[in-house]
Design a protein around this motif. Structure first.
Motif, mmCIF file in Angstrom:
data_model
loop_
_atom_site.group_PDB
_atom_site.id
_atom_site.type_symbol
_atom_site.label_atom_id
_atom_site.label_comp_id
_atom_site.label_asym_id
_atom_site.label_seq_id
_atom_site.Cartn_x
_atom_site.Cartn_y
_atom_site.Cartn_z
ATOM 1 N N ILE A 10 0.828 -1.204 0.000
ATOM 2 C CA ILE A 10 0.000 0.000 0.000
ATOM 3 C C ILE A 10 0.860 1.250 0.000
ATOM 4 O O ILE A 10 0.612 2.192 -0.739
ATOM 5 C CB ILE A 10 -0.965 -0.042 1.186
ATOM 6 N N ASN A 11 1.911 1.205 0.763
ATOM 7 C CA ASN A 11 2.780 2.376 0.780
ATOM 8 C C ASN A 11 3.328 2.681 -0.603
ATOM 9 O O ASN A 11 3.391 3.819 -1.005
ATOM 10 C CB ASN A 11 3.930 2.167 1.757
ATOM 11 N N ILE A 12 3.679 1.588 -1.303
ATOM 12 C CA ILE A 12 4.226 1.805 -2.646
ATOM 13 C C ILE A 12 3.153 2.404 -3.541
ATOM 14 O O ILE A 12 3.383 3.352 -4.268
ATOM 15 C CB ILE A 12 4.768 0.488 -3.230
ATOM 16 N N GLU A 13 1.937 1.856 -3.427
ATOM 17 C CA GLU A 13 0.865 2.393 -4.267
ATOM 18 C C GLU A 13 0.596 3.857 -3.948
ATOM 19 O O GLU A 13 0.420 4.676 -4.837
ATOM 20 C CB GLU A 13 -0.412 1.592 -4.037
ATOM 21 N N ASP A 194 9.933 17.206 2.445
ATOM 22 C CA ASP A 194 9.184 16.032 2.903
ATOM 23 C C ASP A 194 7.859 16.454 3.532
ATOM 24 O O ASP A 194 7.832 17.297 4.427
ATOM 25 C CB ASP A 194 10.046 15.258 3.925
ATOM 26 N N ASN A 195 6.792 15.852 3.026
ATOM 27 C CA ASN A 195 5.469 16.114 3.599
ATOM 28 C C ASN A 195 5.124 14.960 4.550
ATOM 29 O O ASN A 195 4.761 13.873 4.110
ATOM 30 C CB ASN A 195 4.447 16.211 2.460
ATOM 31 N N HIS A 196 5.274 15.237 5.830
ATOM 32 C CA HIS A 196 5.072 14.191 6.846
ATOM 33 C C HIS A 196 3.590 14.167 7.231
ATOM 34 O O HIS A 196 3.207 14.577 8.330
ATOM 35 C CB HIS A 196 5.952 14.530 8.049
ATOM 36 N N ILE A 197 2.763 13.706 6.299
ATOM 37 C CA ILE A 197 1.319 13.804 6.541
ATOM 38 C C ILE A 197 0.870 12.904 7.701
ATOM 39 O O ILE A 197 1.454 11.854 7.952
ATOM 40 C CB ILE A 197 0.490 13.466 5.269
ATOM 41 N N PHE A 297 4.051 5.386 6.865
ATOM 42 C CA PHE A 297 5.285 4.852 6.270
ATOM 43 C C PHE A 297 6.196 4.241 7.337
ATOM 44 O O PHE A 297 6.956 3.317 7.072
ATOM 45 C CB PHE A 297 6.013 5.989 5.533
ATOM 46 N N TYR A 298 6.106 4.779 8.550
ATOM 47 C CA TYR A 298 7.017 4.362 9.621
ATOM 48 C C TYR A 298 6.430 3.279 10.522
ATOM 49 O O TYR A 298 7.069 2.830 11.453
ATOM 50 C CB TYR A 298 7.427 5.582 10.461
ATOM 51 N N THR A 351 6.810 7.569 16.250
ATOM 52 C CA THR A 351 6.914 7.758 14.803
ATOM 53 C C THR A 351 8.014 8.756 14.481
ATOM 54 O O THR A 351 8.799 8.556 13.549
ATOM 55 C CB THR A 351 5.572 8.260 14.234
ATOM 56 N N ASP A 352 8.086 9.844 15.241
ATOM 57 C CA ASP A 352 9.118 10.833 14.946
ATOM 58 C C ASP A 352 10.520 10.276 15.163
ATOM 59 O O ASP A 352 11.453 10.657 14.454
ATOM 60 C CB ASP A 352 8.887 12.117 15.754
#
Ligand code: ARG
Length: 605
Positions: A10-13, A194-197, A297-298, A351-352
């Protein structure tokens, strides 16, 4: 295992979907005419001369030269003698005289004078300014030299949350981050935007329950984020009243976290729909990202973070939770950071920490700038304290900022008390700008007017933000930011437009390659133009684009004074070409300076 595979996929998509929205990493403009050699500014030349004089006089070599606070005393000044006098208990005027006796600045300055309690004042020679202007005219970079030791910097900015509208609170981060990136890149740093949404978290239990039970597909098509917000809110309301809904939402979250395909697909649709909305705003704003690595992502990396900190003895178990304590840091002594809750869940901080590791070890960054509001100061203090203990070798900066207030001096909200969606704000800015232009220049064609309205409306909103010191709260005022007078984008854009119109009227024209600065207003404008290269690098000292904004405002003021005092098109040659050259250079500095703030200029308005 299934989870891992599914999540990876999913992350790749998600990323592939985003690739369309993202620009390739920006590279420096390599066009010809680049001055690869540093062109020394007056300020750095004087600083160098001063430190030579200090050494010759037997003083420590460090001394600052700053722009003069009052033009009556010259162009630059140094208070080094005052500092030395204090340190040594000696008469600062005497020290200043000793320094001046050893000072050789004849190339660019009149004989330096000692004034007041021991200030050393410098007045630039006219010929030196003329030489400088001639060099700037030929220099694509307008005198700004590249940094000698570039860094690889990840700038984490914007970072809105999925399934929620991007509100004014994200505005400052987005504008500030974008401007800092532009400036850092121009100075030669290698930057990753980087957009850390916020695309992971407990809110998805509610969103998924709402999706399954309350979703209106028509509404979702019309305004996806509004519909996502509606189902989230309604679920939340029901959950507070109804234990069964609360439990059901929690169960949906657990299913999502354990990789349930249906919940994953709902989650992914929420992320995609939100990103589509965000990207519309980014498009309008001309803001681009190199990567979008949201919280999700993390997700797979979080257990390892906790293990690592436990094994390294940096974290400990306290009442079932895994915590990092900061007993040696007074302001954090009673504020431990929980990296795994007693129910096994992970936090924003976890996460951070995973994000830091990724940026340093995978992206090879040696600096990370977080452009995030002041409410998160404590959070970043904790994160930075932990990364210090872990021994990460990078510069960490939390570029924090204050709030945007409504006319009532309270946090800006809509009439019904909601956060103002960014999209609505941008639309309104453009509409208002269109009305102003229609009034100012009724002859403009409709299509032209629309294009210019976008440039002015968005420029006004960005500039209102960036011209403020980031830590101060400011009141959002359409009247003020769209005014053609005062420290606003439209005022600066208008100065640029005026210059362009001089050139249109001049017809085919040559500009002088070696202007002569006979009039005080010409000399004053020229000195300002020389300061551009001094100002731009300063912005990054404390992350203050407002320094650049204020410089541009002063430049436009100097231009207007010049324009009033010195006829351009009616002047005889060679003065005419010389003045045209000053106009052209002013236009270029205004355009470049505004572009570094993320603001465009129209050719007409
Ligand atoms: N999504 C967060 C918010 O809206 C901002 C994230 C900032 N970046 C970070 N690495 N924590 O508050």
């Amino acid at each position: 295992m299934l989870t891992r595979v599914l999540r990876g996929k999913i992350n790749i998509e998600v990323r592939a979907g985003l690739a369309l929205l993202l620009d390739p990493p920006s590279r420096f403009d390599q066009r010809s005419g680049y001055n690869q050699n540093a062109m020394e500014t007056f300020q750095s030349q004087l600083t160098r001369n001063l430190s030579e004089a200090l050494a010759a006089a037997g003083f420590p070599k460090a001394g600052e030269v700053t722009p003069a606070t009052d033009p009556r005393f010259g162009d630059y000044q140094s208070n080094v003698a005052l500092v030395l006098g204090k340190q040594r208990g000696e008469n600062p005027r005497k020290i200043a005289e000793t320094i001046v006796a050893n000072l050789d600045v004849t190339e660019i300055s009149e004989q330096p004078s000692v004034a007041g309690a021991g200030f050393i004042n410098f007045t630039l020679k006219r010929e030196a300014v003329e030489t400088k202007i001639a060099a700037l005219i030929r220099d694509e970079r307008l005198g700004v030299s590249r940094i000698s030791s570039p860094k690889k910097i990840v700038v984490d900015f914007g970072s809105p949350n999925v399934a929620k509208p991007m509100h004014v609170g994200h505005i400052r981060s987005t504008f500030l981050g974008d401007a800092l990136v532009r400036i850092a890149q121009f100075l030669g740093h290698d930057v990753i935007r980087d957009n850390h949404i916020g695309d992971w978290g407990t809110q998805f239990g509610m969103v998924i329950w709402g999706w399954k039970n309350l979703l209106n597909l028509e509404a979702l098509k019309g305004d996806p984020i509004a519909e996502l917000v509606r189902i989230y809110k309604e679920t939340n309301e029901r959950a507070t009243k109804d234990e069964a809904v609360r439990e059901a939402a929690r169960a949906e979250l657990v299913k999502l976290q354990s990789g349930d395909p249906e919940n994953y697909s709902i989650w992914k649709q929420c992320v995609d729909l939100s990103m589509q909305e965000f990207s519309k705003a980014y498009e309008l704003l001309d803001i681009h990202y190199d990567i979008v690595r949201g919280e999700s992502f993390y997700n797979d990396r979080l257990p390892a973070v906790v293990d690592r900190l436990l094994q390294g003895g940096l974290a400990e178990i306290s009442e079932g939770a895994v915590c990092v304590f900061f007993r040696d840091i007074p302001e954090l002594a009673d504020k431990p950071c929980i990296i795994r809750k007693s129910d096994g869940g992970y936090n924003y901080a976890t996460t951070d920490l995973a994000t830091v590791d990724y940026r340093i070890n995978d992206l090879k960054a040696n600096a990370i700038w977080y452009v995030v509001g002041a409410p998160q100061i404590l959070h970043f203090k904790q994160i930075f304290a932990i990364t210090r203990r872990e021994g990460y070798n990078a510069d960490f900066h939390h570029v924090s900022f204050g709030s945007i207030l409504g006319a009532d001096r309270k946090l800006m909200k809509t009439r019904s008390g909601e956060n103002v969606p960014l999209r609505d704000l941008l639309k309104e800015g453009i509409t208002r700008a269109r009305a102003i232009i229609a009034n100012k220049n009724p002859e403009l064609a409709e299509s032209e007017r629309n294009e210019i309205a976008g440039i002015i409306g968005i420029g006004a909103i960005k500039y209102a933000d960036l011209s403020q010191y980031r830590m101060t709260d400011y009141i959002f005022s359409w009247e003020k930011m769209l005014s053609l007078h005062g420290n606003t984008a439209p005022y600066l854009q208008n100065a640029y437009v005026r210059i362009r119109s001089i050139f249109r009227k001049a017809g085919a024209t040559s500009v002088s390659q070696a202007p002569v600065l006979g009039d005080p207003a010409e000399l004053n404008l020229a000195k300002r133009l020389g300061q551009f290269a001094e100002i731009v690098p300063q912005v990054l000292n404390d992350f203050r684009p407002n320094i650049l904004a204020n410089y541009l405002f002063e430049l436009a003021n100097s231009f207007h004074t010049f324009y009033e005092a010195c006829p351009v098109l009616k002047a005889d040659e060679p003065v005419r070409s010389s003045r045209l050259a000053l106009c052209d250079l002013t236009g270029r500095v205004l355009q470049r300076g505004l572009k570094l703030l993320g603001i465009d200029v129209p050719e007409k308005m």
